[in-house]
Design a protein around this motif. Structure first.
Motif, PDB file in Angstrom:
ATOM      1  N   LYS A  20       7.626  13.072  -6.897  1.00 51.83           N
ATOM      2  CA  LYS A  20       8.281  13.445  -5.644  1.00 51.83           C
ATOM      3  C   LYS A  20       9.782  13.170  -5.735  1.00 51.83           C
ATOM      4  CE  LYS A  20       4.221  12.560  -2.823  1.00 51.83           C
ATOM      5  NZ  LYS A  20       3.638  11.825  -1.685  1.00 51.83           N
ATOM      6  N   PRO A  21      10.597  13.909  -4.980  1.00 51.23           N
ATOM      7  CA  PRO A  21      12.030  13.606  -4.961  1.00 51.23           C
ATOM      8  C   PRO A  21      12.270  12.146  -4.593  1.00 51.23           C
ATOM      9  CG  PRO A  21      11.598  15.699  -3.878  1.00 51.23           C
ATOM     10  CD  PRO A  21      10.260  15.086  -4.155  1.00 51.23           C
ATOM     11  N   GLY A  22      12.960  11.435  -5.456  1.00 45.60           N
ATOM     12  CA  GLY A  22      13.224  10.018  -5.253  1.00 45.60           C
ATOM     13  C   GLY A  22      12.143   9.116  -5.808  1.00 45.60           C
ATOM     14  N   GLY A  23      10.966   9.663  -6.085  1.00 39.36           N
ATOM     15  CA  GLY A  23       9.833   8.844  -6.484  1.00 39.36           C
ATOM     16  C   GLY A  23      10.004   8.142  -7.812  1.00 39.36           C
ATOM     17  N   ALA A  24      10.738   8.746  -8.740  1.00 37.22           N
ATOM     18  CA  ALA A  24      10.928   8.131 -10.057  1.00 37.22           C
ATOM     19  C   ALA A  24      11.667   6.804  -9.958  1.00 37.22           C
ATOM     20  CB  ALA A  24      11.675   9.089 -10.980  1.00 37.22           C
ATOM     21  N   ALA A  25      12.398   6.590  -8.864  1.00 37.29           N
ATOM     22  CA  ALA A  25      13.163   5.352  -8.696  1.00 37.29           C
ATOM     23  C   ALA A  25      12.341   4.251  -8.031  1.00 37.29           C
ATOM     24  CB  ALA A  25      14.412   5.630  -7.862  1.00 37.29           C
ATOM     25  N   VAL A  26      11.122   4.562  -7.568  1.00 34.27           N
ATOM     26  CA  VAL A  26      10.289   3.562  -6.903  1.00 34.27           C
ATOM     27  C   VAL A  26       9.589   2.717  -7.960  1.00 34.27           C
ATOM     28  CG1 VAL A  26       8.369   3.165  -5.319  1.00 34.27           C
ATOM     29  CG2 VAL A  26       9.937   5.086  -4.923  1.00 34.27           C
ATOM     30  N   ASP A  27       9.774   1.404  -7.880  1.00 36.31           N
ATOM     31  CA  ASP A  27       9.174   0.469  -8.830  1.00 36.31           C
ATOM     32  C   ASP A  27       7.803   0.051  -8.291  1.00 36.31           C
ATOM     33  OD1 ASP A  27       8.650  -1.385 -10.785  1.00 36.31           O
ATOM     34  OD2 ASP A  27      10.004  -2.916  -9.984  1.00 36.31           O
ATOM     35  N   ALA A  43       0.850  -1.204   0.000  1.00 32.76           N
ATOM     36  CA  ALA A  43       0.000   0.000   0.000  1.00 32.76           C
ATOM     37  C   ALA A  43       0.880   1.247   0.000  1.00 32.76           C
ATOM     38  CB  ALA A  43      -0.970  -0.008   1.168  1.00 32.76           C
ATOM     39  N   VAL A  44       1.679   1.381  -1.047  1.00 33.12           N
ATOM     40  CA  VAL A  44       2.672   2.448  -1.121  1.00 33.12           C
ATOM     41  C   VAL A  44       2.041   3.827  -1.272  1.00 33.12           C
ATOM     42  CG1 VAL A  44       2.988   2.257  -3.617  1.00 33.12           C
ATOM     43  CG2 VAL A  44       4.889   3.057  -2.209  1.00 33.12           C
ATOM     44  N   GLY A  45       0.772   3.885  -1.665  1.00 34.17           N
ATOM     45  CA  GLY A  45       0.064   5.160  -1.721  1.00 34.17           C
ATOM     46  C   GLY A  45       0.676   6.145  -2.686  1.00 34.17           C
ATOM     47  N   THR A  46       0.869   7.381  -2.223  1.00 34.85           N
ATOM     48  CA  THR A  46       1.468   8.428  -3.057  1.00 34.85           C
ATOM     49  C   THR A  46       2.975   8.532  -2.844  1.00 34.85           C
ATOM     50  OG1 THR A  46       1.096  10.149  -1.399  1.00 34.85           O
ATOM     51  CG2 THR A  46      -0.685   9.756  -2.989  1.00 34.85           C
ATOM     52  N   GLY A  47       3.551   7.543  -2.162  1.00 36.23           N
ATOM     53  CA  GLY A  47       4.994   7.550  -1.952  1.00 36.23           C
ATOM     54  C   GLY A  47       5.447   8.395  -0.782  1.00 36.23           C
ATOM     55  N   ARG A  48       4.570   8.631   0.181  1.00 41.88           N
ATOM     56  CA  ARG A  48       4.911   9.441   1.363  1.00 41.88           C
ATOM     57  C   ARG A  48       6.170   8.946   2.045  1.00 41.88           C
ATOM     58  NH1 ARG A  48       3.531   9.407   7.058  1.00 41.88           N
ATOM     59  NH2 ARG A  48       2.764   7.280   6.775  1.00 41.88           N
ATOM     60  N   ILE A  49       6.336   7.619   2.145  1.00 42.36           N
ATOM     61  CA  ILE A  49       7.509   7.020   2.783  1.00 42.36           C
ATOM     62  C   ILE A  49       8.481   6.464   1.741  1.00 42.36           C
ATOM     63  CG2 ILE A  49       8.291   5.225   4.369  1.00 42.36           C
ATOM     64  CD1 ILE A  49       6.739   7.473   5.727  1.00 42.36           C
ATOM     65  N   ALA A  50       7.961   5.845   0.694  1.00 40.50           N
ATOM     66  CA  ALA A  50       8.822   5.185  -0.293  1.00 40.50           C
ATOM     67  C   ALA A  50       9.726   6.161  -1.028  1.00 40.50           C
ATOM     68  CB  ALA A  50       7.955   4.415  -1.292  1.00 40.50           C
ATOM     69  N   ALA A  51       9.198   7.331  -1.407  1.00 35.31           N
ATOM     70  CA  ALA A  51      10.011   8.289  -2.159  1.00 35.31           C
ATOM     71  C   ALA A  51      11.194   8.809  -1.342  1.00 35.31           C
ATOM     72  CB  ALA A  51       9.141   9.434  -2.673  1.00 35.31           C
ATOM     73  N   PRO A  52      10.996   9.217  -0.072  1.00 34.63           N
ATOM     74  CA  PRO A  52      12.167   9.623   0.711  1.00 34.63           C
ATOM     75  C   PRO A  52      13.187   8.509   0.911  1.00 34.63           C
ATOM     76  CG  PRO A  52      10.156  10.415   1.742  1.00 34.63           C
ATOM     77  CD  PRO A  52       9.740   9.491   0.639  1.00 34.63           C
ATOM     78  N   LEU A  53      12.708   7.261   1.059  1.00 31.28           N
ATOM     79  CA  LEU A  53      13.650   6.141   1.162  1.00 31.28           C
ATOM     80  C   LEU A  53      14.472   6.003  -0.111  1.00 31.28           C
ATOM     81  CD1 LEU A  53      11.762   3.173   2.903  1.00 31.28           C
ATOM     82  CD2 LEU A  53      13.883   4.252   3.664  1.00 31.28           C
ATOM     83  N   ALA A  54      13.800   6.069  -1.257  1.00 34.31           N
ATOM     84  CA  ALA A  54      14.505   5.955  -2.529  1.00 34.31           C
ATOM     85  C   ALA A  54      15.469   7.124  -2.731  1.00 34.31           C
ATOM     86  CB  ALA A  54      13.502   5.889  -3.680  1.00 34.31           C
ATOM     87  N   ALA A  55      15.099   8.300  -2.240  1.00 30.17           N
ATOM     88  CA  ALA A  55      15.968   9.464  -2.363  1.00 30.17           C
ATOM     89  C   ALA A  55      17.263   9.293  -1.576  1.00 30.17           C
ATOM     90  CB  ALA A  55      15.230  10.715  -1.889  1.00 30.17           C
TER      91      ALA A  55
END
Length: 252
Positions: free
Chosen positions: A84-91, A51-63
């Motif tokens: 989001k910063p880092g979000g483009a790297a989230v698969d 449930a990654v949603g809008t990347g609230r947590i995933a994007a900062p982790l990827a960043a």
């Protein structure tokens, strides 16, 4: 639902996703950063967010340079991640976290912000644990952040607990309350928003609350064992006064 909402997006269609990243609340840096810090420390390889949603947590982790994958049911929510910063790297894989599989093995899978409760049956919640375990490599961890049901505030004969009353300007405002069924462990989170012109919007979302001991049993069914349990991301001790917990299980 709004005119642009797709029923396939479930409880988080475009009309919800459009305002999900508003500043403050769960999106405040003082809320996001401690969670990201803990997740980064626990992981020693690729991570998977259910449930990654809008990347609230995933994007900062990827960043921070971590390899992050996510499963999300709502296309409307997932569409916000890449911006989001880092979000483009989230698969991101579109699907149901109870059953959708992502290629590879992960050091950490996680599910935050009460989302285990969005699965409204016990069998479905067990399936979430089984799916998490299936994605983990040996020694991998599964983390869940979830609130504790506020049942101690229910006097006999009452089933509703308010959690927010926010007055606004010129008669505007917001009221939030939870309504519990203590027999089925089902409850609804209810949100009433009133605009200055007097028009209102009511949104009702179903949940199933689950106790820490029940989550431990689900983890055991999935072949995992308890490793950590905290009252919050600061790793403080869980007590009778705690309002939520962050729990971690390990795949042997």
């Amino acid at each position: 639902m709004g005119d642009r909402d797709d029923p396939a997006d479930g409880w988080f269609p475009e009309s919800v996703a459009a305002g999900y990243d508003e500043p403050g609340g769960a999106n405040a840096p003082e809320v996001v950063t401690p969670a990201v810090d803990v997740l980064e420390e626990l992981a020693d390889g690729p991570v998977l967010e259910f449930a990654v949603g809008t990347g609230r947590i995933a994007a900062p982790l990827a960043a921070r340079g971590m390899r992050v994958s996510g499963i999300e049911l709502s296309r409307a929510m997932a569409a916000r991640i890449a911006g989001k910063p880092g979000g483009a790297a989230v698969d991101v894989t579109i699907g149901d976290m109870t059953s959708t599989r992502v290629a590879g093995e992960f050091s950490l899978a996680y599910l935050v912000f009460n989302t285990i409760g969005n699965v409204t049956t016990q069998d479905g919640q067990v399936d979430v644990f089984r799916n998490a375990a299936a994605h983990l490599r040996p020694g991998g961890l599964f983390l869940v952040e979830v609130g504790l049901p506020d049942l101690r505030r229910l006097p006999p004969g009452q089933d509703t607990v308010p959690f927010a009353v926010v007055p606004g300007r010129e008669g505007a405002g917001y009221v939030g309350f939870d309504q519990y069924d203590v027999v089925t462990q089902e409850f609804t989170s209810n949100h009433l928003t009133v605009a200055p012109d007097g028009t209102g919007r009511f949104r009702r979302i179903p949940f199933r609350y689950v106790w820490p001991a029940e989550l431990d049993l689900m983890a055991r069914i999935a072949g995992m064992k308890p490793k950590y349990r905290w009252a919050d991301w600061d790793r403080s001790e869980l007590t009778a006064a705690s309002t939520k917990h962050v729990s971690v299980w390990e795949k042997p």
